[in-house]
Design an enzyme around this catalytic site. Structure first.
Site, short mmCIF file in Angstrom:
data_model
loop_
_atom_site.label_atom_id
_atom_site.label_comp_id
_atom_site.label_asym_id
_atom_site.label_seq_id
_atom_site.Cartn_x
_atom_site.Cartn_y
_atom_site.Cartn_z
N TYR A 198 -21.71 11.68 21.80
CA TYR A 198 -20.84 11.09 22.82
C TYR A 198 -19.40 11.54 22.62
CZ TYR A 198 -24.81 8.08 23.76
OH TYR A 198 -26.07 7.62 24.07
N GLY B 166 -0.35 4.61 -1.47
CA GLY B 166 -1.57 5.19 -0.92
C GLY B 166 -1.33 6.47 -0.15
N TYR B 167 -2.39 6.95 0.47
CA TYR B 167 -2.39 8.23 1.17
C TYR B 167 -1.33 8.28 2.28
CZ TYR B 167 -4.47 11.97 4.11
OH TYR B 167 -4.69 13.09 4.88
N ILE B 168 -1.37 7.31 3.19
CA ILE B 168 -0.37 7.26 4.26
C ILE B 168 0.93 6.63 3.75
CG2 ILE B 168 0.14 6.44 6.59
CD1 ILE B 168 -2.89 6.13 7.04
N LYS C 197 -10.85 -4.07 10.54
CA LYS C 197 -9.58 -3.75 11.21
C LYS C 197 -9.37 -4.62 12.45
CE LYS C 197 -7.26 -1.18 9.65
NZ LYS C 197 -6.34 -1.34 8.48
N ALA D 206 -1.48 -1.92 3.30
CA ALA D 206 -2.55 -2.08 2.31
C ALA D 206 -3.79 -2.69 2.96
CB ALA D 206 -2.06 -2.99 1.18
N GLY E 125 0.81 -1.21 0.00
CA GLY E 125 0.00 0.00 0.00
C GLY E 125 0.85 1.26 0.00
N SER F 204 -5.71 0.41 13.35
CA SER F 204 -6.51 1.63 13.48
C SER F 204 -7.06 1.71 14.90
CB SER F 204 -7.68 1.59 12.48
OG SER F 204 -8.61 2.62 12.74
#
Length: 340
Positions: free
Chosen positions: A308, A13-15, A166, A84, A10, A127
């Site tokens: 919350y 990708g973004y990160i 996750k 990924a 991955g 995550s």
């Protein structure tokens, strides 16, 4: 740290792009797995990083849904950063598009590491969604904050399927890790990621969410949803620190600050006055319950998440990894600047 050959799944990708940037700047050889080599537009920025730094970038084709797909990319590597995994907040086929790639992809990557005989460390991107599901979880569990000790027990295939994916993937990684002695596993658990992308085109739930904010989707009122937020560059840094630190172990929550959607809108407005159609008030919960399904949000989600507070403890990432956090105001400003 000595120069290594490191597989980053991955990595386009973004990160992942920021992780690759950090690694090649330190002179490492970085292998990046992509699903489709013919789609050069998605990974050209990664090759450019390799051309302009001390390290180098090598491209490998691999698929999270195909067994043995990562074996060639992992062969001869010293370490793997496994990032990924689909980040889709809602999907009509959650088993096929979220759970299967996240769970099976983790199995296949970790299997490739064991088969390689050379990989000594794996850093897994999980995550905070694996730590908690709904924000009401904190209240129901009698907690004042979430730490690495907690696990999400409330997400399912039908309710918060991304979070469910996750949980399954991280738990599977720890199971596989305990069955072998070739490599050590370290996990990072980022909160909601903000900040600019290195790619012109980037598919990420973070960017989709910011697009919704800037385009006026919440102009009539912001839902009282609370998130922990963290800069994408800090998330990347956490991965490299976890890789470099021989004493790093277990899970690491990443978060600079927790706030609700209105808090985010106020930061954007302060940085870009009157430029975007931002919410100026909060939507009442009863209204969210009524109109939520129109936006693809279930009434159960509204009931268990809207209104919350949430608090996560990120002290382990600071104390054990030495991570210093970027103020979320800068993350948001840089992200909006990038999005134009």
């Amino acid at each position: 740290m000595e120069k290594q050959t490191i597989l980053v799944t991955g990595g386009a990708g973004y990160i992942g792009s920021w992780v690759v940037k950090d690694l090649v700047e330190k002179g490492h050889t970085v292998r990046v797995s992509v699903r489709n080599k013919s789609n050069e537009e998605k990974y050209k920025h990664i090759l450019d990083l390799g051309n302009n730094n001390l390290g180098s970038v090598e491209l490998f084709e691999a698929d999270l849904t195909k067994e043995n797909s990562f074996d060639t990319a992992a062969a001869g590597c010293d370490s793997i950063i496994h990032m990924a995994s689909p980040f889709i907040l809602s999907d009509e086929k959650p088993q096929e598009n979220l759970v299967d790639p996240a769970l099976n992809g983790t199995k296949y990557v970790l299997s490739a590491a064991t088969k390689s005989g050379t990989v000594k460390k794996i850093v897994l991107t999980s995550s905070v969604a694996a730590v908690h599901g709904d924000t009401i979880d904190m209240q129901e569990q009698g907690l004042s904050e979430f730490t690495e000790e907690q696990w999400n027990t409330t997400s399912t295939l039908d309710h918060q399927p991304y979070s469910f994916s996750k949980v399954l993937a991280e738990k599977e990684a720890w199971k596989i890790s305990k069955r072998q002695t070739n490599w050590n596993l370290v996990v990072v658990n980022p909160s909601f990621v903000m900040g600019p992308s290195l790619a012109k085109i980037s598919n990420s739930g973070s960017i989709d969410f910011m697009n919704d904010m800037l385009s006026g989707k919440f102009k009539t009122g912001a839902p009282d949803l609370n998130f922990g937020f963290v800069d994408v560059r800090d998330v990347a840094k956490a991965h490299t620190l976890a890789l470099e630190n021989n004493n790093a172990e277990g899970r690491h929550i990443l978060c600079d600050r927790s706030m609700n959607v209105m808090g985010l809108a106020k930061i954007i407005e302060a940085e870009f006055p009157k430029k975007y159609k931002l919410p100026t008030m909060q939507s009442p919960k009863w209204l969210m319950t009524l109109i939520g399904p129109i936006f693809g949000v279930t009434r159960k989600f509204v009931k268990r998440n809207v209104g919350y507070k949430i608090s996560v403890n990120a002290s382990k990432s600071k104390n054990d990894l030495g991570l210093t956090y970027t103020p979320i105001e800068k993350s948001i400003k840089d992200m909006v600047d990038w999005m134009g």
